[in-house]
Design a protein around this motif. Structure first.
Motif, PDB file in Angstrom:
ATOM      1  N   GLU A 166      50.804  48.513   5.879  1.00 40.88           N
ATOM      2  CA  GLU A 166      51.537  49.099   7.064  1.00 40.88           C
ATOM      3  C   GLU A 166      52.185  47.392   7.789  1.00 40.88           C
ATOM      4  O   GLU A 166      52.170  46.450   7.340  1.00 40.88           O
ATOM      5  CB  GLU A 166      50.091  48.996   8.123  1.00 40.88           C
ATOM      6  N   GLU A 179      55.708  52.362  17.853  1.00 42.27           N
ATOM      7  CA  GLU A 179      55.547  53.085  18.654  1.00 42.27           C
ATOM      8  C   GLU A 179      56.751  54.392  18.609  1.00 42.27           C
ATOM      9  O   GLU A 179      56.758  55.355  18.302  1.00 42.27           O
ATOM     10  CB  GLU A 179      54.621  53.196  20.094  1.00 42.27           C
ATOM     11  N   LYS A 182      56.914  55.945  15.361  1.00 46.68           N
ATOM     12  CA  LYS A 182      55.494  56.904  15.155  1.00 46.68           C
ATOM     13  C   LYS A 182      56.160  58.232  15.465  1.00 46.68           C
ATOM     14  O   LYS A 182      55.990  59.377  14.898  1.00 46.68           O
ATOM     15  CB  LYS A 182      54.343  56.440  16.230  1.00 46.68           C
ATOM     16  N   GLU A 183      55.838  58.044  16.543  1.00 41.52           N
ATOM     17  CA  GLU A 183      57.150  59.396  17.679  1.00 41.52           C
ATOM     18  C   GLU A 183      58.205  60.194  17.476  1.00 41.52           C
ATOM     19  O   GLU A 183      58.091  61.112  16.597  1.00 41.52           O
ATOM     20  CB  GLU A 183      57.319  58.929  19.228  1.00 41.52           C
ATOM     21  N   GLN A 186      57.088  61.069  14.107  1.00 37.67           N
ATOM     22  CA  GLN A 186      55.854  62.345  13.993  1.00 37.67           C
ATOM     23  C   GLN A 186      54.693  61.797  12.979  1.00 37.67           C
ATOM     24  O   GLN A 186      54.541  62.923  12.196  1.00 37.67           O
ATOM     25  CB  GLN A 186      56.476  63.482  14.010  1.00 37.67           C
ATOM     26  N   ILE A 187      54.638  60.198  12.449  1.00 44.11           N
ATOM     27  CA  ILE A 187      53.650  59.754  11.943  1.00 44.11           C
ATOM     28  C   ILE A 187      52.806  59.567  12.418  1.00 44.11           C
ATOM     29  O   ILE A 187      53.092  58.723  13.624  1.00 44.11           O
ATOM     30  CB  ILE A 187      54.447  59.038  10.883  1.00 44.11           C
ATOM     31  N   ASP A 188      51.339  58.962  11.913  1.00 46.51           N
ATOM     32  CA  ASP A 188      50.144  58.694  12.347  1.00 46.51           C
ATOM     33  C   ASP A 188      50.210  56.338  11.775  1.00 46.51           C
ATOM     34  O   ASP A 188      50.093  56.211  12.549  1.00 46.51           O
ATOM     35  CB  ASP A 188      48.758  59.061  12.136  1.00 46.51           C
ATOM     36  N   ARG A 189      50.757  56.200  10.741  1.00 37.84           N
ATOM     37  CA  ARG A 189      51.458  55.162  10.590  1.00 37.84           C
ATOM     38  C   ARG A 189      52.388  54.908   9.611  1.00 37.84           C
ATOM     39  O   ARG A 189      53.111  55.387   9.535  1.00 37.84           O
ATOM     40  CB  ARG A 189      50.432  55.240   8.931  1.00 37.84           C
TER      41      ARG A 189
END
Length: 341
Positions: A166, A179, A182-183, A186-189
């Protein structure tokens, strides 16, 4: 006499070299070398066949350094849609032996063969021969590897996938960029590689631009990045455009981008050093560091590298070198390929 194909296979380009070995030691003559755009080929086999069509030499063996994990001589490349199996390659290419090795394991072998003029030292400290050596390098992705001494001048070499841990933001700005990535993706990590790599340079630039954190920019650079975004043309290397503008000091947006990138790079190098205590040396490889040498030397790289709170002083004893030889991975694959019996 042994004829070996050595390959350095990356998500962007693949370098193939044919070498002739006439002694049992690592002494070789270069016979042929060609660089190929990796993504233009559906697989490694047709690329190697095209390569061998340029020479009359018949190779005995091959060793390919892979930008991805290698498990039991099988690899699914991280940034390229290829799956490679050493046994299948051996059969399809009609070779006696084929070896696959992680690219950063190959670079780790290669740093053992580098000359002084192939290194730029950032922190001059005497290396300890009985201590580990660490290797990190940002290019298309982020690779990390290490070597542990055996006590007789030899080393055990290990590639890792540490670049996929990470990403740890260290400031409010880096949190905002986290952030944003991520947007955008389109990923969470978000892994460290998403920031400390060529793709990371582009993402940082886009985040600073789109979030209007930096509004002063060079219109020519902006137009080139926009053209690349709209067409994804291979004629434009957006990371190179940004880094070159930063070096020329012609674009405040690019300059801030590279500042954030270099400090994130330094922080991750420091994290790796804390885990390995590489008093045998920390080698910074990959294409980006050598091409941005002046930016790194004039940055807060060393300061951020050692910004580790109470344990910061232990990093003063780590020799730090930037690898200037862009083919260190190829050198390592030759050394490894010749060592396999």
């Amino acid at each position: 006499m042994t004829v070996l194909i050595a390959g350095d296979i990356g998500g962007t380009k693949t370098i193939l070299r044919l070498v002739e070995v006439t002694e049992s030691t690592v002494n070789f003559n270069n016979l042929l070398e060609i660089t190929y755009p990796s993504q233009r080929y559906p697989h490694l086999v047709p690329m190697v066949q095209e390569f061998l069509g340029q020479t009359n030499y018949k190779p005995d063996r091959a060793c390919f350094a892979i930008a991805g994990p290698v498990v039991k001589q099988v690899s699914q490349l991280t940034n390229l849609d290829w799956q490679l199996d050493a046994n299948h390659l051996k059969e399809e290419l009609n070779l006696e032996t084929v070896s696959l090795i992680n690219d950063f394991a190959a670079i780790s072998y290669g740093v053992l063969g580098l000359k002084t003029n192939e290194l730029e030292t950032l922190q001059t400290v005497e290396a300890q021969n009985d201590a580990p050596i660490a290797v990190i390098g940002a290019g298309t992705g982020l690779g990390e590897g290490f070597l542990t001494p055996l006590g007789n001048g030899d080393y055990l070499v290990f590639g890792t996938e540490g670049g996929h841990t990470e990403f740890p933001p260290r400031s409010e700005l880096e949190f905002r960029l986290l952030e944003y990535i991520k947007e955008q993706k389109q990923i969470d990590r978000v892994s460290v590689e998403r920031v400390v790599s060529g793709q990371g340079i582009v993402s940082i630039y886009q985040g600073l631009r789109d979030l209007k954190i930096i509004t002063d920019y060079n219109s020519t650079v902006a137009e080139m990045i926009k053209k690349w975004e709209e067409t994804e043309t291979t004629e434009i290397d957006p990371a190179a455009v940004i880094s070159q503008a930063a070096q020329a000091e012609t674009d405040p947006l690019s300059e801030k981008t590279m500042e954030i990138f270099i400090e994130a790079y330094a922080a991750e190098a420091g994290n790796l050093a804390l885990k390995l205590m590489p008093y045998g040396g920390l080698y910074i490889a990959g294409g980006i560091a050598a091409k941005n040498l002046s930016l790194i030397k004039n940055s807060r790289f060393l300061e951020v590298f050692k910004q580790k709170g109470r344990v910061s002083p232990i990093l003063d004893a780590v020799p730090i070198h930037i690898v200037l030889n862009s083919q260190v991975g190829l050198l390592g694959s030759i050394m490894y390929g010749l060592s396999i019996t």
